[in-house]
Design a protein around this motif. Structure first.
Motif, mmCIF file in Angstrom:
data_model
loop_
_atom_site.group_PDB
_atom_site.id
_atom_site.type_symbol
_atom_site.label_atom_id
_atom_site.label_comp_id
_atom_site.label_asym_id
_atom_site.label_seq_id
_atom_site.Cartn_x
_atom_site.Cartn_y
_atom_site.Cartn_z
ATOM 1 N N LEU A 120 0.686 -1.289 -0.110
ATOM 2 C CA LEU A 120 0.002 0.030 -0.013
ATOM 3 C C LEU A 120 0.905 1.315 -0.011
ATOM 4 C CD1 LEU A 120 -2.799 -1.204 2.540
ATOM 5 C CD2 LEU A 120 -2.971 -0.525 0.043
ATOM 6 N N LEU A 121 1.817 1.186 0.761
ATOM 7 C CA LEU A 121 2.912 2.380 0.849
ATOM 8 C C LEU A 121 3.540 2.686 -0.552
ATOM 9 C CD1 LEU A 121 4.526 1.819 4.216
ATOM 10 C CD2 LEU A 121 2.981 3.715 3.529
ATOM 11 N N GLU A 122 4.018 1.528 -1.222
ATOM 12 C CA GLU A 122 4.390 1.786 -2.452
ATOM 13 C C GLU A 122 3.486 2.371 -3.516
ATOM 14 O OE1 GLU A 122 7.335 -1.208 -4.519
ATOM 15 O OE2 GLU A 122 5.490 -2.269 -4.530
ATOM 16 N N GLU A 123 2.142 2.074 -3.282
ATOM 17 C CA GLU A 123 1.100 2.705 -4.171
ATOM 18 C C GLU A 123 0.686 4.089 -3.639
ATOM 19 O OE1 GLU A 123 0.104 1.404 -7.178
ATOM 20 O OE2 GLU A 123 1.624 -0.008 -6.988
ATOM 21 N N ASN A 124 1.497 4.560 -2.856
ATOM 22 C CA ASN A 124 0.979 5.841 -2.274
ATOM 23 C C ASN A 124 -0.057 6.298 -1.141
ATOM 24 O OD1 ASN A 124 3.571 7.305 -3.194
ATOM 25 N ND2 ASN A 124 2.677 6.954 -5.209
#
Length: 180
Positions: A120-124
């Protein structure tokens, strides 16, 4: 560059419930409390009309979500990977374009929760982990996973802090009815 504060906004937040299944009952530290708090978060999400994403890890082998958490009105996504952010969930999230923040509850903290957080963090997305609704079989795994996820950019919080943050102004306005 703007500073990330992790401020929660009801209008762009979804609740993720990860693998709250029967087969984990005897192995997860604080399991009854985790289930109780996750259920409270789900009930709050329903009242606040938040989108909810529920996953079940290999339900054929690990069974359904525990009966204490009624997900009968929710779409439940089966998965066989460690992250909740499987293709069917990714597609579902595309139907919720306003969602920018995810509130996450579930098990196991050092595996499925952590992998979901990183995806999720990687997808902002802003990711808020409910500490009193996430656990593992081992306290060591649980605690180091919280540390790892925080260092990666997730926000570790509690259910009460989150629910009060989500209710915000509505809660304060509702308290006006108790004035003398």
């Amino acid at each position: 560059m703007a500073r990330r504060l992790g401020k929660i906004n009801l209008k762009n937040t979804a609740l993720f419930l990860c693998d709250m299944q029967e087969k984990f009952r005897g192995n997860i530290v604080y399991y009854p409390q985790i289930i109780s708090v996750a259920n409270r978060m789900l009930q709050g999400a329903k009242v606040l009309e938040m989108p909810v994403v529920v996953t079940e890890q290999y339900p054929k082998g690990l069974g359904p979500t525990v009966s204490e958490i009624d997900v009968s009105q929710e779409k439940v996504f089966p998965k066989t990977s460690f992250s909740m952010f499987v293709p069917t969930v990714v597609d579902h999230m595309k139907t919720l374009p306003d969602v920018k923040s995810v509130v996450l509850c579930g098990i196991e903290n050092h595996v499925c929760i952590q992998n979901t957080v990183l995806d999720l963090l990687e997808e902002n997305f802003d990711v808020h982990i409910i500490a009193d609704a996430c656990s593992s079989r081992s306290m060591t795994d649980r605690m180091f996973a919280f540390q790892r996820m925080s260092e990666a950019g997730a926000y570790i919080t509690t259910s009460e802090c989150m629910m009060l943050g989500l209710c915000g102004v509505q809660l304060i306005q509702n308290l006006d009815q108790y004035k003398n």
